[in-house]
Design an enzyme around this catalytic site. Sequence first.
Site, PDB file in Angstrom:
ATOM      1  N   GLU A 163     -71.179  80.723  49.393  1.00 59.23           N
ATOM      2  CA  GLU A 163     -71.114  81.097  50.807  1.00 59.23           C
ATOM      3  C   GLU A 163     -70.999  79.907  51.765  1.00 59.23           C
ATOM      4  O   GLU A 163     -71.923  79.623  52.540  1.00 59.23           O
ATOM      5  CB  GLU A 163     -72.335  81.948  51.187  1.00 59.23           C
ATOM      6  N   ASN A 175     -69.140  87.888  48.086  1.00 58.37           N
ATOM      7  CA  ASN A 175     -70.478  88.411  48.333  1.00 58.37           C
ATOM      8  C   ASN A 175     -70.357  89.373  49.499  1.00 58.37           C
ATOM      9  O   ASN A 175     -69.981  88.979  50.607  1.00 58.37           O
ATOM     10  CB  ASN A 175     -71.457  87.291  48.713  1.00 58.37           C
ATOM     11  N   ARG A 201     -75.509  85.472  36.912  1.00 51.36           N
ATOM     12  CA  ARG A 201     -75.037  84.454  37.846  1.00 51.36           C
ATOM     13  C   ARG A 201     -76.263  83.765  38.439  1.00 51.36           C
ATOM     14  O   ARG A 201     -77.091  84.399  39.079  1.00 51.36           O
ATOM     15  CB  ARG A 201     -74.193  85.102  38.948  1.00 51.36           C
ATOM     16  N   TYR A 246     -72.128  92.412  51.859  1.00 50.41           N
ATOM     17  CA  TYR A 246     -73.324  93.156  52.267  1.00 50.41           C
ATOM     18  C   TYR A 246     -73.021  94.229  53.313  1.00 50.41           C
ATOM     19  O   TYR A 246     -73.496  95.337  53.214  1.00 50.41           O
ATOM     20  CB  TYR A 246     -74.408  92.186  52.767  1.00 50.41           C
ATOM     21  N   HIS A 259     -76.217  76.353  45.687  1.00 50.25           N
ATOM     22  CA  HIS A 259     -76.690  77.538  46.409  1.00 50.25           C
ATOM     23  C   HIS A 259     -77.757  77.057  47.399  1.00 50.25           C
ATOM     24  O   HIS A 259     -78.908  77.488  47.347  1.00 50.25           O
ATOM     25  CB  HIS A 259     -77.212  78.595  45.437  1.00 50.25           C
ATOM     26  N   GLU A 265     -71.956  89.141  44.637  1.00 51.70           N
ATOM     27  CA  GLU A 265     -73.241  89.613  45.161  1.00 51.70           C
ATOM     28  C   GLU A 265     -73.000  90.898  45.927  1.00 51.70           C
ATOM     29  O   GLU A 265     -72.011  91.020  46.654  1.00 51.70           O
ATOM     30  CB  GLU A 265     -73.869  88.622  46.156  1.00 51.70           C
TER      31      GLU A 265
HETATM   32  C1  NOJ Z   1     -76.382  85.917  50.134  1.00 55.07           C
HETATM   33  C2  NOJ Z   1     -77.034  84.728  49.524  1.00 55.07           C
HETATM   34  O1  NOJ Z   1     -76.161  84.097  48.634  1.00 55.07           O
HETATM   35  C3  NOJ Z   1     -78.370  85.028  48.869  1.00 55.07           C
HETATM   36  O2  NOJ Z   1     -78.998  83.826  48.609  1.00 55.07           O
HETATM   37  C4  NOJ Z   1     -79.188  85.928  49.767  1.00 55.07           C
HETATM   38  O3  NOJ Z   1     -80.465  86.160  49.245  1.00 55.07           O
HETATM   39  C5  NOJ Z   1     -78.454  87.230  49.965  1.00 55.07           C
HETATM   40  N1  NOJ Z   1     -77.201  86.943  50.636  1.00 55.07           N
HETATM   41  C6  NOJ Z   1     -79.204  88.243  50.813  1.00 55.07           C
HETATM   42  O4  NOJ Z   1     -79.326  87.779  52.107  1.00 55.07           O
END
Ligand code: NOJ
Length: 463
Positions: free
Chosen positions: A162, A288, A73, A290, A117, A360
């Site tokens: 995002e 995505n 991706r 985290y 992006h 992600e």
């Molecule tokens: C989401 C983003 O899409 C990516 O560009 C970024 O590096 C990561 N989060 C980590 O923060």
Amino acid sequence: MFPKDFLWGVATSSYQIEGAAYEDGKGKSIWDTFCEEPGRVNNGDHGLIANDHYHRYADDVALMKSLGAQAYRFSISWPRLFPNGDEVREDRGFDFYHKLIDELEKDGIEPVLTLYHWDLPQALQDKGGWANRDIVKAFEYYAQEVAKEFGHRVKRFSPINEPWVVAWLGYGMGVHAPGIQDVGQAVAASHHTVMAHNAALKAIKRVAPTALVGPVLNQAMPDVDDVFDPEQIHAAKVMDAQQNLFWMDGIFRGEYPELAWEMYGDHLKKVVQPGDLEVVENDWLGINYYFNARIGHRVSKDHFSRARVIDQLMDYAVEAQSQGPLTDMGWPVTPYGIGDLLVRWTREYGSLVPQMFITENGCAYQTGLDANGVVDDQQRIAYLNDHLYSVGDAISRGADIGGYFQWSLMDNFEWAEGYDKRFGIVYVDFDTQERIPKESAKFYSQVIKTSGANLTVRQSKVS
Ligand code: NOJ
């Protein structure tokens, strides 16, 4: 746990790795500008060279192949194709992505393409960028041209990476390019990303009818410390509406949540026109993930006034970052959240949400080379193990998940944090551009090879 055709991939983005900021006719992007402004980016870092991927793409694809990645991706730099964000194209930009896709094809790696992006042509920001409704037309044209060119070579497209970050970090908090702090512009940008997503999807499908298109949203579940505290519950709903449901409902139901209308008030009423929202047929949803957002402190009654809600949200974010085991980004480690989200959308949206992908997931840890030249990043291995286990578990709980993309293939330019925050499973020496696979790369290779059979129940400490 994982189906046979599950797609195992890695992810990057153009500005974070390409470098060659002004080569072959590329125009200036808002990140080129932002990095020039003193104090914006940690250490004064910038993307002028980054990972020099523009010149090293063939080696980087070989690296992916050596890890066993089945999909890649990546994003296209809009100002590389259209330096001024208008209709004047730069063929050398298109050539670069053809050459990249040639390499991927040669190695049997599926390209998954993101159109935006975050590296907006500066010329478009000069007209207001995402806060100006005209961006929708400009983006639609760009999407159409990309699909015309690459539609026969690429199956999966996502228009905007995002959108919450685009709108709120770029135009609300101002910690990302273009560095604006204005709630009205952030709300306008939020709405325009929904419209631009829909317009791009339709444009792509017009010229490449077999393309599979879906949004990529950064999502988090709110974790509430005290479920009997009505104020915390309300705060969790605000967070959820602001970050998750605005785009989930905006895109999949063609309407915004009640709470969004309530908290944004005139800011939103001013920018939404009749007919703006619609339900277009998305083929997939990219998430995505985290960390979860922790809602843990009491809030005063008067914060429910519209103007203060935004400030308050930022307080929650700070609070969320200050508890439990943290990654180098100051983010908590909450692997259960990724699975909960996948199950939640399955239950709450049913067939409105087609197949999901984790587009992600990853973490920043500094771990460098040891005396033997090894990067023994056990914390990252634990993070990946636990999140993947949770994804697998969500599949057993009924969620339809098509694949997982690890963020990131290699250490790279982490936006306002610069190069200090290392998300890669491959270590990059930014002086020599040497790439050294970390232990986590070997772990992830094994995950791919065994379809997740090497995952263990839980390694990280969860608060
Ligand atoms: C989401 C983003 O899409 C990516 O560009 C970024 O590096 C990561 N989060 C980590 O923060």
